[in-house]
Motif scaffolding. Structure first.
Motif, mmCIF file in Angstrom:
data_model
loop_
_atom_site.group_PDB
_atom_site.id
_atom_site.type_symbol
_atom_site.label_atom_id
_atom_site.label_comp_id
_atom_site.label_asym_id
_atom_site.label_seq_id
_atom_site.Cartn_x
_atom_site.Cartn_y
_atom_site.Cartn_z
ATOM 1 N N VAL A 299 1.044 -0.881 4.149
ATOM 2 C CA VAL A 299 2.178 -0.717 5.060
ATOM 3 C C VAL A 299 3.214 0.103 4.296
ATOM 4 O O VAL A 299 3.727 -0.353 3.279
ATOM 5 C CB VAL A 299 2.767 -2.075 5.475
ATOM 6 C CG1 VAL A 299 4.014 -1.867 6.312
ATOM 7 C CG2 VAL A 299 1.739 -2.878 6.253
ATOM 8 N N ARG A 300 3.489 1.324 4.742
ATOM 9 C CA ARG A 300 4.391 2.200 3.993
ATOM 10 C C ARG A 300 5.517 2.667 4.905
ATOM 11 O O ARG A 300 5.305 3.462 5.799
ATOM 12 C CB ARG A 300 3.635 3.399 3.434
ATOM 13 C CG ARG A 300 2.563 3.034 2.419
ATOM 14 C CD ARG A 300 1.958 4.287 1.800
ATOM 15 N NE ARG A 300 0.895 3.953 0.863
ATOM 16 C CZ ARG A 300 -0.374 3.867 1.192
ATOM 17 N NH1 ARG A 300 -0.753 4.073 2.438
ATOM 18 N NH2 ARG A 300 -1.277 3.570 0.290
ATOM 19 N N MET A 301 6.708 2.161 4.672
ATOM 20 C CA MET A 301 7.875 2.577 5.440
ATOM 21 C C MET A 301 9.058 2.929 4.554
ATOM 22 O O MET A 301 9.952 3.639 4.971
ATOM 23 C CB MET A 301 8.287 1.480 6.415
ATOM 24 C CG MET A 301 7.282 1.257 7.522
ATOM 25 S SD MET A 301 7.794 -0.039 8.643
ATOM 26 C CE MET A 301 6.467 0.030 9.838
ATOM 27 N N ILE A 302 9.073 2.438 3.319
ATOM 28 C CA ILE A 302 10.201 2.656 2.411
ATOM 29 C C ILE A 302 9.955 3.934 1.628
ATOM 30 O O ILE A 302 8.957 4.037 0.899
ATOM 31 C CB ILE A 302 10.357 1.470 1.445
ATOM 32 C CG1 ILE A 302 10.494 0.161 2.221
ATOM 33 C CG2 ILE A 302 11.558 1.684 0.538
ATOM 34 C CD1 ILE A 302 10.462 -1.070 1.344
ATOM 35 N N PRO A 303 10.845 4.943 1.741
ATOM 36 C CA PRO A 303 10.661 6.167 0.951
ATOM 37 C C PRO A 303 10.969 5.913 -0.514
ATOM 38 O O PRO A 303 11.755 5.036 -0.867
ATOM 39 C CB PRO A 303 11.664 7.139 1.567
ATOM 40 C CG PRO A 303 12.729 6.265 2.138
ATOM 41 C CD PRO A 303 12.033 5.020 2.606
ATOM 42 N N SER A 304 10.346 6.691 -1.376
ATOM 43 C CA SER A 304 10.594 6.574 -2.814
ATOM 44 C C SER A 304 11.021 7.926 -3.352
ATOM 45 O O SER A 304 10.612 8.976 -2.847
ATOM 46 C CB SER A 304 9.339 6.079 -3.546
ATOM 47 O OG SER A 304 8.246 6.949 -3.304
ATOM 48 N N ALA A 305 11.848 7.908 -4.390
ATOM 49 C CA ALA A 305 12.396 9.143 -4.963
ATOM 50 C C ALA A 305 11.481 9.685 -6.040
ATOM 51 O O ALA A 305 10.805 8.932 -6.745
ATOM 52 C CB ALA A 305 13.786 8.880 -5.536
ATOM 53 N N ARG A 478 7.524 -9.944 -1.246
ATOM 54 C CA ARG A 478 8.188 -9.609 -2.509
ATOM 55 C C ARG A 478 7.911 -8.152 -2.882
ATOM 56 O O ARG A 478 8.789 -7.453 -3.400
ATOM 57 C CB ARG A 478 7.701 -10.533 -3.625
ATOM 58 C CG ARG A 478 8.517 -10.426 -4.912
ATOM 59 C CD ARG A 478 8.008 -11.362 -6.004
ATOM 60 N NE ARG A 478 7.941 -12.735 -5.526
ATOM 61 C CZ ARG A 478 6.799 -13.417 -5.357
ATOM 62 N NH1 ARG A 478 5.644 -12.844 -5.641
ATOM 63 N NH2 ARG A 478 6.818 -14.650 -4.921
ATOM 64 N N TYR A 479 6.718 -7.681 -2.596
ATOM 65 C CA TYR A 479 6.370 -6.295 -2.910
ATOM 66 C C TYR A 479 7.262 -5.324 -2.125
ATOM 67 O O TYR A 479 7.776 -4.345 -2.683
ATOM 68 C CB TYR A 479 4.904 -6.057 -2.576
ATOM 69 C CG TYR A 479 4.438 -4.644 -2.837
ATOM 70 C CD1 TYR A 479 4.328 -4.167 -4.132
ATOM 71 C CD2 TYR A 479 4.106 -3.785 -1.792
ATOM 72 C CE1 TYR A 479 3.902 -2.864 -4.386
ATOM 73 C CE2 TYR A 479 3.682 -2.496 -2.032
ATOM 74 C CZ TYR A 479 3.572 -2.042 -3.337
ATOM 75 O OH TYR A 479 3.149 -0.754 -3.566
ATOM 76 N N ALA A 480 7.454 -5.591 -0.843
ATOM 77 C CA ALA A 480 8.324 -4.732 -0.031
ATOM 78 C C ALA A 480 9.761 -4.788 -0.548
ATOM 79 O O ALA A 480 10.453 -3.759 -0.599
ATOM 80 C CB ALA A 480 8.270 -5.152 1.429
ATOM 81 N N THR A 481 10.225 -5.964 -0.930
ATOM 82 C CA THR A 481 11.585 -6.108 -1.447
ATOM 83 C C THR A 481 11.773 -5.316 -2.740
ATOM 84 O O THR A 481 12.797 -4.629 -2.930
ATOM 85 C CB THR A 481 11.910 -7.590 -1.696
ATOM 86 O OG1 THR A 481 11.770 -8.319 -0.463
ATOM 87 C CG2 THR A 481 13.325 -7.761 -2.217
#
Length: 542
Positions: A299-305, A478-481
């Protein structure tokens, strides 16, 4: 010229002729007080480098684009154009420019008054006409630099206001990005929670079937329900976090929350409940795993820099931070005011003049009065010779204010260093935490798969299966957080380095609509012209 020479010159003034005095007053001024040459080198860590100014500025100017998220890019652009704090900061620049104009106006004749009067009076049966028309001129010469230092202080305040505008931009852009990450984090946590609710619903239905068949006790069924209800109960709080993040973005963009929802949905990576792809139950109620069940993690919704945390910090980025520049300009402003206060110790010299037509004659004859026209012109001076240390104490007070602003500058630098260190170490350590937590999620998914198989084969009891389901839920959440925390630490690092304000370079700090409205209300002259609201090179933080 030192103070002793200045005092001696003052005592010789009565011996100087009028023409010599006038020449001296027109020839220029001596600015009293300290000349500001910049602050001393700030207390920065010695292991920090001093890299290429252009290279670092280019890297920091649009740091949000390192997240490769078109929605975030759109939000930042809209915040720059619409944020109310940024608009207020632009108007404060305009106020500072007007204040500087007032101070500069004091270098010209301060008194230029045209006045007139007309009246009729009666006394013992006689009637008199009184009339006058006068132009008065008064010019206090800036011999000791009182007004020059005032201009210097006001200019520094103007630059401080511009830097404050840039500082607000840095904060607003970082807040937009932070709340966007919070929004996406809530979405991802919701996606995991809903997926796990679907899994637990199937597990609960399976347990109910087996309970009705007499294969398990009621305890197993109630434990399955308890776990399901607890997971469901987490959904409203996650929805609330999502709503709060959306509302915070709406406030930053000065937009309706529904409009923001549409913006956030336009670039959203949608989540689909594909649990049935991985887990099912047959007619007997047993759980069946399907191929690809390890994709429960995906599940991928959070962008990363794209951030290399091992790069050395460039110290120049700290000293160019807008809030540090604000503190530096405040030091300059307070330094200039010392000289302005010192000028009060010495006499002020002025030129005055009057040309007027005044008469007080019997009715019918006042217009022809031959002696009604008068002209007066000459120098004047005033000196507060008995001020009982009031002026000296004002100077001492201003000097203490100046020293305090130096202390505050150093405090701002140390605070900036602390913020950079916190954000950098936060990113590095959270990245390590994410790497380990990813392994934990992989292990938990694998343990869940094994427990399902072993439970179907009768090798483990139902409690083991429930335990793995519970750990799958908590570990994925916890992983998403942690993913969200990693992105927020990257944002904090960019903010601590003062990135983002550069996007305003060459642009107007006042919107076209605001300028047009103000022009209709007040005569602003050229103040609101487009080329006048663009920041000159001298106001850049580079």
């Amino acid at each position: 010229m030192d103070k002793i020479k200045k005092v001696n010159m003052i005592y010789k003034i009565p011996k100087i002729g009028l023409s010599a005095l006038t020449l001296m007053m027109l020839s220029g001024c001596v600015k009293l007080g300290p000349d500001f040459t910049g602050v001393d080198a700030p207390p920065l860590p010695q292991n920090w480098t001093h890299g290429s100014k252009k290279e670092n500025s280019d890297a920091m100017a649009q740091w949000w684009k390192t997240f490769d998220d078109p929605t975030l890019n759109t939000l930042v652009q809209k915040a720059y154009a619409q944020n109310l704090d940024i608009k207020s900061a632009g108007l404060r620049i305009l106020q500072s420019r007007a204040a500087l104009g007032i101070i500069k106006g004091l270098t010209y004749p301060q008194l230029q008054t045209l006045s007139g009067n007309a009246a009729t009076t009666r006394n013992n049966g006689n009637s008199f006409e009184v009339a006058g028309l006068n132009f008065d001129l008064g010019w206090e010469m800036d011999i000791w630099g009182k007004y020059a230092r005032g201009i210097e202080s006001s200019e520094a305040n103007l630059y401080a206001t511009v830097s404050s505008y840039n500082d607000i931009m840095v904060s607003v852009i970082a807040e937009v990005a932070r709340n966007y990450i919070n929004y996406r984090t809530s979405e991802e946590r919701l996606a995991y929670a809903r997926r796990n609710v679907a899994i637990q619903e199937r597990v609960t239905r399976m347990t109910e079937v087996q309970f009705n068949s007499g294969n398990v006790s009621e305890l197993d069924m109630q434990q399955a329900r308890t776990q399901l209800y607890n997971t469901r109960s987490a959904l409203p709080s996650l929805e609330l976090s999502k709503v709060k993040a959306r509302n915070a973005i709406a406030l930053l963009l000065a937009m309706n929350s529904n409009e923001v929802t549409r913006l956030l949905s336009s670039g959203r990576k949608k989540y689909a409940d594909t649990t049935s792809k991985y887990i099912d139950q047959n007619k007997r109620g047993a759980i069946q795993l399907k191929e690809g069940s390890n994709d429960l993690l995906n599940v991928r919704m959070i962008p990363s820099a794209r951030l290399n945390p091992h790069n050395k910090i460039d110290a120049d980025l700290i000293t160019r931070r807008p809030d540090i520049k604000v503190a530096e300009y405040k030091v300059h402003s307070n330094s200039a005011l010392i000289g302005s206060k010192m000028a009060e110790l010495y006499p002020s010299f002025s030129l005055f003049g009057n040309i007027g037509y005044n008469t007080n004659d019997a009715t019918g004859s006042w217009i022809s009065g031959s002696d009604a026209l008068g002209v007066a012109i000459g120098p004047a001076f005033s000196w507060n010779i008995f001020q009982y240390d009031r002026i000296k104490n004002q100077i001492r007070l201003q000097d203490a204010v100046f020293e305090e602003s130096l202390v505050n500058y150093n405090k701002e630098v140390l605070s900036a260093v602390s913020e950079v260190s916190d954000a950098l170490n936060g990113y590095i350590l959270t990245k390590k935490q994410q790497d380990e937590n990813r392994k934990a999620v992989d292990a938990t998914v694998r343990a869940f798969n094994i427990s399902v198989i072993q439970y179907n084969d009768g090798l483990v009891n139902y409690q083991r299966l429930l335990t793995t389901v519970e750990k799958l839920t908590s570990t994925q959440d916890r992983y998403a957080t942690i993913k969200g925390n990693l992105a927020i630490n990257a944002i904090s690092l960019y903010k601590a380095l003062g990135g983002g304000w550069q996007m305003s370079k060459g642009k107007s700090y006042l919107s076209a609509d605001t300028a047009a409205k103000m022009k209709k209300t007040v005569d602003w002259g050229k103040y609101l012209d487009d080329n006048m609201t663009r920041l000159p090179e001298g106001m850049n933080n580079d």
